[in-house]
Design an enzyme around this catalytic site. Sequence first.
Site, PDB file in Angstrom:
ATOM      1  N   CYS A  82      42.986  34.501  48.721  1.00  0.00           N
ATOM      2  CA  CYS A  82      43.292  34.777  47.319  1.00  0.00           C
ATOM      3  C   CYS A  82      44.576  34.051  46.957  1.00  0.00           C
ATOM      4  O   CYS A  82      45.630  34.303  47.559  1.00  0.00           O
ATOM      5  CB  CYS A  82      43.463  36.284  47.133  1.00  0.00           C
ATOM      6  SG  CYS A  82      44.006  36.734  45.475  1.00  0.00           S
ATOM      7  N   ASN A  83      44.477  33.154  45.988  1.00  0.00           N
ATOM      8  CA  ASN A  83      45.666  32.407  45.544  1.00  0.00           C
ATOM      9  C   ASN A  83      46.684  33.319  44.883  1.00  0.00           C
ATOM     10  O   ASN A  83      47.885  33.183  45.086  1.00  0.00           O
ATOM     11  CB  ASN A  83      45.253  31.330  44.530  1.00  0.00           C
ATOM     12  CG  ASN A  83      44.385  30.249  45.130  1.00  0.00           C
ATOM     13  OD1 ASN A  83      44.849  29.200  45.507  1.00  0.00           O
ATOM     14  ND2 ASN A  83      43.094  30.511  45.241  1.00  0.00           N
ATOM     15  N   THR A  84      46.192  34.247  44.088  1.00  0.00           N
ATOM     16  CA  THR A  84      47.073  35.136  43.322  1.00  0.00           C
ATOM     17  C   THR A  84      47.967  35.943  44.261  1.00  0.00           C
ATOM     18  O   THR A  84      49.155  36.141  43.990  1.00  0.00           O
ATOM     19  CB  THR A  84      46.228  36.079  42.448  1.00  0.00           C
ATOM     20  OG1 THR A  84      45.224  35.317  41.795  1.00  0.00           O
ATOM     21  CG2 THR A  84      47.070  36.800  41.424  1.00  0.00           C
ATOM     22  N   CYS A 196      41.537  29.487  42.337  1.00  0.00           N
ATOM     23  CA  CYS A 196      41.188  30.905  42.498  1.00  0.00           C
ATOM     24  C   CYS A 196      39.911  30.893  43.319  1.00  0.00           C
ATOM     25  O   CYS A 196      38.983  30.127  43.014  1.00  0.00           O
ATOM     26  CB  CYS A 196      40.934  31.552  41.136  1.00  0.00           C
ATOM     27  SG  CYS A 196      40.165  33.193  41.268  1.00  0.00           S
TER      28      CYS A 196
HETATM   29  N1  DGL Z   1      40.279  35.475  44.003  1.00  0.00           N
HETATM   30  C1  DGL Z   1      41.616  35.630  43.566  1.00  0.00           C
HETATM   31  C2  DGL Z   1      42.391  34.325  43.654  1.00  0.00           C
HETATM   32  O1  DGL Z   1      42.081  33.467  44.444  1.00  0.00           O
HETATM   33  C3  DGL Z   1      41.913  36.302  42.254  1.00  0.00           C
HETATM   34  C4  DGL Z   1      40.943  37.164  41.576  1.00  0.00           C
HETATM   35  C5  DGL Z   1      41.597  38.313  40.800  1.00  0.00           C
HETATM   36  O2  DGL Z   1      42.163  38.082  39.730  1.00  0.00           O
HETATM   37  O3  DGL Z   1      41.537  39.421  41.317  1.00  0.00           O
HETATM   38  O4  DGL Z   1      43.342  34.127  42.948  1.00  0.00           O
END
Ligand code: DGL
Length: 273
Positions: A82-84, A196
């Site tokens: 997850c990037n976030t 993402c």
């Molecule tokens: N899959 C997540 C990412 O790579 C983010 C999804 C979310 O907003 O929960 O950032």
Amino acid sequence: MTLTDSPSSLQGKVLVFDSGVGGLTVAREIKALAPELSVDYAADTGFFPYGEKSDAALRDRLPKIAKALVDKARPDVFVIACNTASTLALDEVRAVLDIPVVGTVPAVKPAVSISKTHVIGLLATPGTVRRAYTAKLIEDFAKDVHVIMHGSVELVRLAERQAAGENVPLEAFRAAQAPLFEAERGDEIDTVVLACTHFPLVRGELAATVPQAVNFVDSGEAIARQTLRVLRTEERLAKGGGAVWLSSDASDQTRLLEVCRRFGFIDMKLVQL
Ligand code: DGL
């Protein structure tokens, strides 16, 4: 020996973690490179979506959920797919775990290396777009490149719905990515970073509704390679795998569980904070 020469010598258990189904795109890459590995999946369904949460709330949540998951699933490597989450709290998660942690970083560097126009788009969550980490990445690797960013929680939700088998109208994908191309110099973009992990799930829909020819790049394979590199450093024992861990009541998550099943994660388990 390169990593792809003899993946059969690899043993160990990997726990791939995301807020929802996005990390399955990373789990898929890990399984493709090393099919014999034990892989569990974890979705923080109780706190989804991460993209619209405050930095403080995520900083508080991430070390706690990571610790609770690792205590239960007992992996050898924890992959934050997850990037976030990674761009905010990688160090905080590392601090509470005694196993290696692999994070996810937007694929800015590879995008810069393939862009011919030197104008790239970065599609992410609003959280990732505003991170100092992302700004530093651009400063370090895209100094001479014009980077246009757009954060969309809507696209995360669309990806979850599409992955669950719903027939989301293509128009929704066109609208979700349109701000990238409507920005100044947006018509020069030739490469888009899918920053993402949810977005590779709808790469086809994005490609079908993009207003010009672009390459979409993501960091899934690079994360998988890094995971195998970390596992290779020590002798590991294979143990189980195939579980999907949720942080909220499974009865609300039938669609997510169906998507996980399609990716090979069948045995549902619950983690509580
Ligand atoms: N899959 C997540 C990412 O790579 C983010 C999804 C979310 O907003 O929960 O950032």
